[in-house]
Scaffold this motif. Structure first.
Motif, PDB file in Angstrom:
ATOM      1  N   PRO A 205      61.149  25.280 145.638  1.00 40.35           N
ATOM      2  CA  PRO A 205      62.289  26.157 145.360  1.00 40.35           C
ATOM      3  C   PRO A 205      62.458  26.388 143.863  1.00 40.35           C
ATOM      4  N   GLU A 206      63.343  27.321 143.527  1.00 38.77           N
ATOM      5  CA  GLU A 206      63.551  27.633 142.129  1.00 38.77           C
ATOM      6  C   GLU A 206      64.599  26.738 141.477  1.00 38.77           C
ATOM      7  N   GLU A 207      65.296  25.944 142.268  1.00 34.83           N
ATOM      8  CA  GLU A 207      66.180  24.892 141.763  1.00 34.83           C
ATOM      9  C   GLU A 207      66.244  23.798 142.812  1.00 34.83           C
ATOM     10  N   VAL A 208      66.517  22.559 142.354  1.00 34.90           N
ATOM     11  CA  VAL A 208      66.480  21.405 143.259  1.00 34.90           C
ATOM     12  C   VAL A 208      67.803  20.665 143.157  1.00 34.90           C
ATOM     13  N   ASP A 209      68.470  20.477 144.301  1.00 34.28           N
ATOM     14  CA  ASP A 209      69.715  19.702 144.363  1.00 34.28           C
ATOM     15  C   ASP A 209      69.486  18.519 145.298  1.00 34.28           C
ATOM     16  N   SER A 215      74.685   5.123 144.497  1.00 32.01           N
ATOM     17  CA  SER A 215      74.208   4.474 143.284  1.00 32.01           C
ATOM     18  C   SER A 215      73.298   3.293 143.621  1.00 32.01           C
ATOM     19  N   GLY A 216      72.139   3.246 142.941  1.00 33.73           N
ATOM     20  CA  GLY A 216      71.156   2.211 143.212  1.00 33.73           C
ATOM     21  C   GLY A 216      70.076   2.628 144.177  1.00 33.73           C
ATOM     22  N   LEU A 217      70.274   3.779 144.838  1.00 34.62           N
ATOM     23  CA  LEU A 217      69.261   4.294 145.767  1.00 34.62           C
ATOM     24  C   LEU A 217      68.573   5.502 145.143  1.00 34.62           C
ATOM     25  N   THR A 218      67.596   6.062 145.836  1.00 33.45           N
ATOM     26  CA  THR A 218      66.829   7.198 145.306  1.00 33.45           C
ATOM     27  C   THR A 218      66.832   8.354 146.288  1.00 33.45           C
ATOM     28  N   GLY A 219      66.579   9.559 145.764  1.00 32.35           N
ATOM     29  CA  GLY A 219      66.360  10.743 146.574  1.00 32.35           C
ATOM     30  C   GLY A 219      65.035  11.370 146.206  1.00 32.35           C
ATOM     31  N   GLU A 220      64.360  11.982 147.174  1.00 32.15           N
ATOM     32  CA  GLU A 220      63.047  12.582 146.940  1.00 32.15           C
ATOM     33  C   GLU A 220      63.061  14.055 147.317  1.00 32.15           C
ATOM     34  N   GLN A 221      62.436  14.873 146.473  1.00 29.84           N
ATOM     35  CA  GLN A 221      62.238  16.297 146.741  1.00 29.84           C
ATOM     36  C   GLN A 221      60.878  16.683 146.160  1.00 29.84           C
ATOM     37  N   SER A 222      60.422  17.886 146.475  1.00 30.58           N
ATOM     38  CA  SER A 222      59.152  18.354 145.923  1.00 30.58           C
ATOM     39  C   SER A 222      59.254  19.841 145.596  1.00 30.58           C
ATOM     40  N   VAL A 223      58.447  20.262 144.615  1.00 31.84           N
ATOM     41  CA  VAL A 223      58.350  21.660 144.211  1.00 31.84           C
ATOM     42  C   VAL A 223      56.911  22.111 144.420  1.00 31.84           C
ATOM     43  N   THR A 224      56.715  23.242 145.047  1.00 33.10           N
ATOM     44  CA  THR A 224      55.383  23.796 145.272  1.00 33.10           C
ATOM     45  C   THR A 224      55.079  24.847 144.202  1.00 33.10           C
ATOM     46  N   ASN A 244      70.158  14.274 131.404  1.00 36.92           N
ATOM     47  CA  ASN A 244      69.904  13.036 132.167  1.00 36.92           C
ATOM     48  C   ASN A 244      68.458  12.966 132.640  1.00 36.92           C
ATOM     49  N   ALA A 245      67.542  13.358 131.737  1.00 41.60           N
ATOM     50  CA  ALA A 245      66.125  13.367 132.117  1.00 41.60           C
ATOM     51  C   ALA A 245      65.636  12.007 132.577  1.00 41.60           C
ATOM     52  N   ASP A 246      66.232  10.911 132.019  1.00 41.73           N
ATOM     53  CA  ASP A 246      65.781   9.568 132.393  1.00 41.73           C
ATOM     54  C   ASP A 246      66.205   9.188 133.812  1.00 41.73           C
ATOM     55  N   ALA A 247      67.066  10.012 134.483  1.00 44.83           N
ATOM     56  CA  ALA A 247      67.461   9.731 135.859  1.00 44.83           C
ATOM     57  C   ALA A 247      66.475  10.324 136.861  1.00 44.83           C
ATOM     58  N   PHE A 248      65.461  11.037 136.371  1.00 43.53           N
ATOM     59  CA  PHE A 248      64.495  11.701 137.246  1.00 43.53           C
ATOM     60  C   PHE A 248      63.081  11.296 136.849  1.00 43.53           C
ATOM     61  N   MET A 249      62.162  11.383 137.811  1.00 47.85           N
ATOM     62  CA  MET A 249      60.750  11.118 137.554  1.00 47.85           C
ATOM     63  C   MET A 249      59.931  12.136 138.336  1.00 47.85           C
ATOM     64  N   LEU A 267      59.314  14.904 143.020  1.00 43.63           N
ATOM     65  CA  LEU A 267      60.425  14.503 142.166  1.00 43.63           C
ATOM     66  C   LEU A 267      61.200  13.365 142.809  1.00 43.63           C
ATOM     67  N   THR A 268      61.629  12.400 142.000  1.00 46.76           N
ATOM     68  CA  THR A 268      62.459  11.290 142.453  1.00 46.76           C
ATOM     69  C   THR A 268      63.708  11.228 141.596  1.00 46.76           C
ATOM     70  N   TYR A 269      64.852  11.132 142.254  1.00 47.02           N
ATOM     71  CA  TYR A 269      66.142  10.998 141.562  1.00 47.02           C
ATOM     72  C   TYR A 269      66.642   9.572 141.725  1.00 47.02           C
ATOM     73  N   TYR A 270      66.890   8.877 140.609  1.00 42.41           N
ATOM     74  CA  TYR A 270      67.395   7.509 140.603  1.00 42.41           C
ATOM     75  C   TYR A 270      68.895   7.551 140.323  1.00 42.41           C
ATOM     76  N   ALA A 271      69.705   7.458 141.382  1.00 42.84           N
ATOM     77  CA  ALA A 271      71.154   7.554 141.223  1.00 42.84           C
ATOM     78  C   ALA A 271      71.702   6.293 140.567  1.00 42.84           C
ATOM     79  N   SER A 272      72.636   6.468 139.617  1.00 39.20           N
ATOM     80  CA  SER A 272      73.289   5.346 138.957  1.00 39.20           C
ATOM     81  C   SER A 272      74.685   5.771 138.533  1.00 39.20           C
ATOM     82  N   GLY A 273      75.607   4.804 138.556  1.00 36.40           N
ATOM     83  CA  GLY A 273      76.976   5.110 138.173  1.00 36.40           C
ATOM     84  C   GLY A 273      77.635   6.032 139.169  1.00 36.40           C
TER      85      GLY A 273
END
Length: 592
Positions: A205-209, A215-224, A244-249, A267-273
């Motif tokens: 997609p053209e944007e990822v939500d 907090s403490g868990l992760t979310g996964e998405q992908s871009v083609t 918050n670039a350090d919250a994503f990988m 893409l992996t989102y590391y939720a915190s706070g």
């Protein structure tokens, strides 16, 4: 039981796309009335191109299917006098392209087909038309056509053309596809039709939500990342930036992308706070018109764990039962959230709420756990009853869940089928730790609509041995035993479980002991029998099923009343014959 399966193929020969013959054989398991789950095998065939051009409509086209029906289904149809079978098969299928999956429903017509009189499997044809389809530029790339689920609407008719007796005459079967099969009917390419001499990048997609993530868990998405141009696309760099670039990988397999091909950025989102977190995924490539693509990333971290209710099943159908009897089913309440779910109320409402009753062990349900609501339906009249089971909880998004309840009472006016079954087994007498072999038959009349039956029980005379302690010697006694039914055996055959209740007198016309090689009578006689009838309740063992065409097992326990009129040693005989805790095990097989 016959059925045909539609293919979700939605491309036909058109323009430069040349159709090619394809076929696929799939196995399904379909639940059918009276005979239970049965396998069907369908061979699907059509002409489907392996390439489709963007913007060019292709189709519609013809689908053909040949379904193999097994011998058990043929016999089940013939038991109620069916001569032909017809209906429709609705197949839910998936077209997958680079933009995602599209669900397509394809109806097929099953023409009136003869049911053979001779034993063995037979085949049923079906045909239908799949609609036309047009692909867009963002779907350029590889796609697949997968054959999916199946629902049958069937009608069986007798030789005079009338609909066969219920429940086989008209029924709906929601079939299950056998797991671990290759369901791909065709793999195809969507092509642009125009060749761009330069590479052209496209992202989806053209944007990822990532939505709400604890907090403490992760979310996964992908871009083609796709190349819609006519030359190879070089990926020069993929980076993360922003507040918050350090919250994503990100990880990727993107280097050089050929025309019409794609690569993925995971893409992996590391939720915190607590609160929103944002970043930007930047992709640099050799697209001369669009060398830099930026994709916004967002995610929301929350601290509080939340409960989430899920109820199975969404509706409960008790089917048809005899007026004056009751049936019991369960509803499972699951907590799919991450906090304790509090069930605040469970109630019954609706037009016929008085015909239903509920009990439950639901109060607080930990995360990933469940509780059970037991619902009982009592058929008070020969009519359809409906009600609503409402489960209330502290799930903020779904505070009240309704489960539709239906049931029908039957006064015995529906159709019946006769079955003759041979029985063989044994009964164990606890008092003497001895067993009697049993043989005989059951002649049953089954009500097809209610699943209830009455039967004549015939148990042949038998003989058993046991040891008795008399005058400080162990003596071996042999007893002749006969059975006198008091009333019909009654019970139900519902969802593969057979229950039976039999009432009979037990006669002991002769008892002898072996003393010094001689058989000496010690009791019995023409009037020697139990002082009252024996009531034996039996049912299909847990984990097993019973079908009239296949037979099955019955087990039960019972108490043997004392004997009377058996001579001077009646009291001694009762020490070794009468009492509770006796068991019975029978194997029933069809007498065909």
């Amino acid at each position: 039981m016959p059925a045909a399966i539609g293919a979700a193929a939605l491309m036909a020969a058109s323009g430069a796309a040349t159709a090619e013959p394809v076929s696929l054989t799939l196995e399904y398991t379909c639940p059918f009335p009276l005979i239970g789950d049965q396998p069907i095998v369908a061979e699907i065939s059509s002409d489907i191109p392996s390439e489709a051009t963007v913007g060019e409509a292709i189709g519609p086209f013809q689908i053909e299917a040949i379904t193999t029906v097994n011998e058990t289904s043929r016999t089940g149809l013939k038991l109620v006098g069916s001569a032909t079978i017809e209906g429709t098969a609705t197949s839910t299928n998936i077209i997958s392209t680079v933009t995602g999956d599209q669900e397509i429903v394809v109806p097929l017509t099953i023409p009136q087909s003869d049911i053979p009189d001779t034993s063995g499997s037979f085949t049923i044809p079906a045909s239908g038309e799949a609609p036309a389809q047009t692909f867009t530029t963002d779907q350029v790339g590889e796609g697949t056509i997968n054959v999916g689920g199946l629902v049958l609407e069937m009608t069986a008719r007798t030789a005079d053309g009338s609909i066969a007796p219920d429940p086989i005459g008209q029924f709906t079967a929601d079939c299950t596809q056998v797991a671990d099969q290759d369901t791909v009917l065709q793999t195809f390419q969507v092509v642009s039709g125009e060749t761009d001499p330069d590479p052209a990048i496209a992202v989806a997609p053209e944007e990822v939500d990532f939505g709400d993530v604890q907090s403490g868990l992760t979310g996964e998405q992908s871009v083609t990342v796709s190349n819609e141009g006519g030359a190879a696309l070089g990926i020069n760099g993929i980076t993360l930036g922003g507040a918050n670039a350090d919250a994503f990988m990100q990880t990727n397999n993107c280097t050089t992308v050929a025309p019409g091909e794609s690569c993925s950025v995971d893409l992996t989102y590391y939720a915190s706070g607590e609160g929103d977190q944002t970043a930007t995924l930047t992709i640099q490539s050799g697209d001369p018109d669009n060398p830099t693509v930026e994709i916004p990333l967002t995610g929301t971290s929350y601290m509080q764990a939340l409960p989430a209710i899920s109820v199975e099943p969404a509706s409960v159908d008790f089917g048809t039962i005899q007026v004056g009897t009751s049936s019991e089913k369960t509803v499972t309440v699951n907590n799919t959230g991450s906090a304790v779910l509090n069930v605040t109320a469970i109630s019954l409402g609706g037009a016929n709420a008085g015909d239903f009753m509920q009990t439950s062990d639901c109060a607080t349900v930990p995360a990933d756990q469940s509780c059970t609501v037991t619902v009982t339906y009592t058929a008070n009249t020969a009519a359809v009853s409906s009600a609503t089971l409402t489960i209330e909880s502290d799930d903020a998004e779904n505070p009240a869940v309704d489960v539709a309840l239906t049931g029908e009472g039957d006064d015995g006016s529906s159709g019946t089928v006769d079955f003759l079954l041979d029985l063989e087994g044994s009964t164990h007498i606890k008092a003497s730790d001895s067993s009697l072999p049993l043989t005989g038959s059951i002649d049953a009349v089954l009500n097809l609509a209610t699943g209830m039956y009455t039967a004549d029980l015939n148990i042949e005379p038998t003989q058993g041995s046991f040891r008795i302690l008399k005058l400080f010697k162990r003596l071996k006694a042999t007893a002749n035993v006969e059975f006198e039914p008091v009333d019909d055996t009654t019970g139900t055959l519902i969802d593969g479980t057979l229950t039976a209740k039999s009432t009979l007198y037990v006669h002991v016309p002769k008892v002898t002991v072996n003393l010094f090689g001689f058989q000496l009578p010690i009791g019995g006689g023409e009037e020697c029998r139990t002082v009252e009838p024996v009531t034996i309740d039996m049912q299909t063992p847990d984990g097993e099923t019973f079908a009239p065409l296949d037979g099955g097992n019955l087990t039960g326990t019972y108490a043997l009343p004392p004997l009377e009129h058996c001579g001077g040693l009646t009291d001694i005989l009762n020490l070794f014959l009468a009492g509770e805790g006796n068991t019975i095990d029978l194997a029933l097989t069809p007498n065909l």
